[in-house]
Write a protein that holds these residues in place. Structure first.
Motif, mmCIF file in Angstrom:
data_model
loop_
_atom_site.group_PDB
_atom_site.id
_atom_site.type_symbol
_atom_site.label_atom_id
_atom_site.label_comp_id
_atom_site.label_asym_id
_atom_site.label_seq_id
_atom_site.Cartn_x
_atom_site.Cartn_y
_atom_site.Cartn_z
ATOM 1 N N UNK A 19 -8.180 -5.531 2.772
ATOM 2 C CA UNK A 19 -6.775 -5.508 2.342
ATOM 3 C C UNK A 19 -6.043 -4.325 2.974
ATOM 4 N N UNK A 20 -6.713 -3.184 3.017
ATOM 5 C CA UNK A 20 -6.131 -1.984 3.619
ATOM 6 C C UNK A 20 -5.833 -2.219 5.108
ATOM 7 N N UNK A 21 -6.802 -2.782 5.826
ATOM 8 C CA UNK A 21 -6.621 -3.024 7.263
ATOM 9 C C UNK A 21 -5.476 -3.987 7.544
ATOM 10 N N UNK A 22 -5.400 -5.064 6.740
ATOM 11 C CA UNK A 22 -4.328 -6.055 6.925
ATOM 12 C C UNK A 22 -2.961 -5.412 6.693
ATOM 13 N N UNK A 23 -2.857 -4.614 5.622
ATOM 14 C CA UNK A 23 -1.589 -3.949 5.322
ATOM 15 C C UNK A 23 -1.236 -2.899 6.374
ATOM 16 N N UNK A 24 -2.257 -2.214 6.895
ATOM 17 C CA UNK A 24 -1.997 -1.179 7.907
ATOM 18 C C UNK A 24 -1.489 -1.798 9.200
ATOM 19 N N UNK A 25 -2.082 -2.916 9.599
ATOM 20 C CA UNK A 25 -1.608 -3.625 10.791
ATOM 21 C C UNK A 25 -0.143 -4.025 10.616
ATOM 22 N N UNK B 23 3.089 -2.480 12.623
ATOM 23 C CA UNK B 23 3.858 -3.416 13.457
ATOM 24 C C UNK B 23 5.325 -3.487 13.044
ATOM 25 N N UNK B 24 5.602 -3.366 11.751
ATOM 26 C CA UNK B 24 6.963 -3.614 11.253
ATOM 27 C C UNK B 24 7.676 -2.365 10.759
ATOM 28 N N UNK B 25 6.902 -1.334 10.373
ATOM 29 C CA UNK B 25 7.527 -0.157 9.777
ATOM 30 C C UNK B 25 8.087 -0.418 8.390
ATOM 31 N N UNK B 26 7.684 -1.531 7.779
ATOM 32 C CA UNK B 26 8.160 -1.896 6.439
ATOM 33 C C UNK B 26 7.790 -0.792 5.439
ATOM 34 N N UNK B 27 8.781 -0.189 4.764
ATOM 35 C CA UNK B 27 8.498 0.908 3.829
ATOM 36 C C UNK B 27 7.531 0.522 2.712
ATOM 37 N N UNK B 28 7.605 -0.736 2.236
ATOM 38 C CA UNK B 28 6.702 -1.166 1.167
ATOM 39 C C UNK B 28 5.262 -1.248 1.677
ATOM 40 N N UNK B 29 5.083 -1.747 2.907
ATOM 41 C CA UNK B 29 3.738 -1.815 3.488
ATOM 42 C C UNK B 29 3.172 -0.408 3.687
ATOM 43 N N UNK B 30 4.017 0.504 4.154
ATOM 44 C CA UNK B 30 3.587 1.899 4.341
ATOM 45 C C UNK B 30 3.166 2.504 3.007
ATOM 46 N N UNK B 31 3.948 2.215 1.960
ATOM 47 C CA UNK B 31 3.641 2.702 0.614
ATOM 48 C C UNK B 31 2.319 2.110 0.111
ATOM 49 N N UNK B 32 2.098 0.821 0.400
ATOM 50 C CA UNK B 32 0.869 0.138 -0.021
ATOM 51 C C UNK B 32 -0.355 0.735 0.668
ATOM 52 N N UNK B 33 -0.228 0.995 1.976
ATOM 53 C CA UNK B 33 -1.327 1.592 2.740
ATOM 54 C C UNK B 33 -1.703 2.951 2.150
ATOM 55 N N UNK B 34 -0.712 3.772 1.864
ATOM 56 C CA UNK B 34 -0.942 5.105 1.289
ATOM 57 C C UNK B 34 -1.613 4.982 -0.083
ATOM 58 N N UNK B 35 -1.121 4.048 -0.898
ATOM 59 C CA UNK B 35 -1.659 3.825 -2.239
ATOM 60 C C UNK B 35 -3.135 3.408 -2.184
ATOM 61 N N UNK B 36 -3.452 2.437 -1.328
ATOM 62 C CA UNK B 36 -4.829 1.947 -1.221
ATOM 63 C C UNK B 36 -5.756 3.027 -0.662
ATOM 64 N N UNK B 37 -5.275 3.780 0.311
ATOM 65 C CA UNK B 37 -6.098 4.823 0.921
ATOM 66 C C UNK B 37 -6.445 5.914 -0.094
ATOM 67 N N UNK B 38 -5.428 6.414 -0.770
ATOM 68 C CA UNK B 38 -5.637 7.548 -1.677
ATOM 69 C C UNK B 38 -6.421 7.159 -2.927
ATOM 70 N N UNK B 39 -6.137 5.980 -3.477
ATOM 71 C CA UNK B 39 -6.725 5.594 -4.762
ATOM 72 C C UNK B 39 -8.034 4.815 -4.657
#
Length: 298
Positions: free
Chosen positions: A242-248, A252-268
């Protein structure tokens, strides 16, 4: 169908399941991974998986012994593919890792070997050139818990030879799969075209503090009758995926929500080794997750 010797590249969440399923159905299987330490971990997973085969498939001790006799392991790629009729790639869902792997593979694999990717979200056309044999390359995608959820999505690219495609369909049937051939490339195939939007919507709700994990899963389970909610599914799929899919998507898009999701999954989760069922801890704790308890849906 002339396929006898199968090589599985990658012994992660799905790799070792594909290997076990093929060996269980009588194919000679070599499991390849980057080092012997990783392969030793894989061997212990096969023992655990044999319990599931006993419970779910009523496999006999003799069948399981025969299965293990059909399995071997190596961290030498040239040795792993020396006699391979089919190689199934199940390395991490990262385009550069896959491209690098195919370039190494192309240098050592015999001409006869068909290459198949088990990628969940990436297209075979992205890697066809790197394989050095685009006509013998396609996607063969399995669902998690392959012995029970026995789907095999077969998806070629514009350059895939039809005979190769048909051979891989036959192989999938031979290892007990319900075969699902696709007529053309589609990101996410059939299964993930349906599943990923559900998992993404659930993650968005969590990251945006709309509701907690349990409430989101409970909503889905009660309203649809599904046995598992999206976060229970994510624990099985593996949070790394899930992390890899969201990071890609974020890159690719710079979508702020995707960036937030990546940070959330990584840290938690990623940084704390809470990767799902495989580590005993993800959104739930295993082997006895909350969503399986009787009171969960009350």
């Amino acid at each position: 169908m002339n396929l006898k010797n199968i090589t599985i590249a990658g012994s992660g969440v799905l790799g070792f399941q594909i290997a076990m399923q093929a060996a269980f159905h009588g194919f000679q299987v070599i499991v390849y991974d980057i080092n012997d330490e990783v392969l030793e971990k894989a061997k212990s997973k096969f023992k655990t998986l044999s319990e599931s085969y006993t419970t779910d498939l009523k496999a006999s001790p003799e069948q399981l012994e025969n299965t293990f006799n059909h399995l071997s392991y190596t961290s030498d790629l040239a040795l792993a593919v020396k006699d391979a009729d089919l190689l199934i790639e199940a390395v991490p869902e990262n385009p550069q890792i896959k491209i690098d792997f195919y370039k190494k593979l192309a240098a050592v694999a015999p001409e006869k070997t068909i290459f198949a990717t088990n990628s969940s979200t990436l297209l075979p056309s992205q890697f066809a050139e790197a394989t050095g044999r685009p006509e013998k390359f396609l996607a063969l995608h399995f669902a998690n818990e392959i012995w029970k959820h026995n789907t095999a999505e077969i998806m070629g690219h514009s350059g895939t030879d039809q005979k190769v495609f048909d051979t891989v369909v036959q192989f999938a049937k031979a290892i007990g799969m319900v075969t699902l051939p696709l007529h053309k490339e589609q990101p996410g195939y059939i299964l993930n075209s349906l599943l990923v939007p559900l998992l993404s919507a659930a993650t968005d709700l969590l990251v945006n503090d709309i509701a907690d994990v349990e409430t989101i899963d409970k909503t889905w389970m009660v309203a649809t009758g599904a046995p598992t909610g999206p976060f229970g599914i994510l624990d099985v799929v593996g949070i790394t995926t899930a992390y890899n899919i969201n990071k890609i998507a974020a890159d690719a898009t710079g979508d702020p929500l995707k960036i937030k999701t990546v940070k959330f999954l990584k840290e938690n989760y990623i940084d704390q080794n809470k990767l799902g069922v495989s580590t005993g801890q993800g959104f739930y704790s295993y082997p006895d997750p909350e969503y399986l308890k009787k009171y969960f849906l009350k």
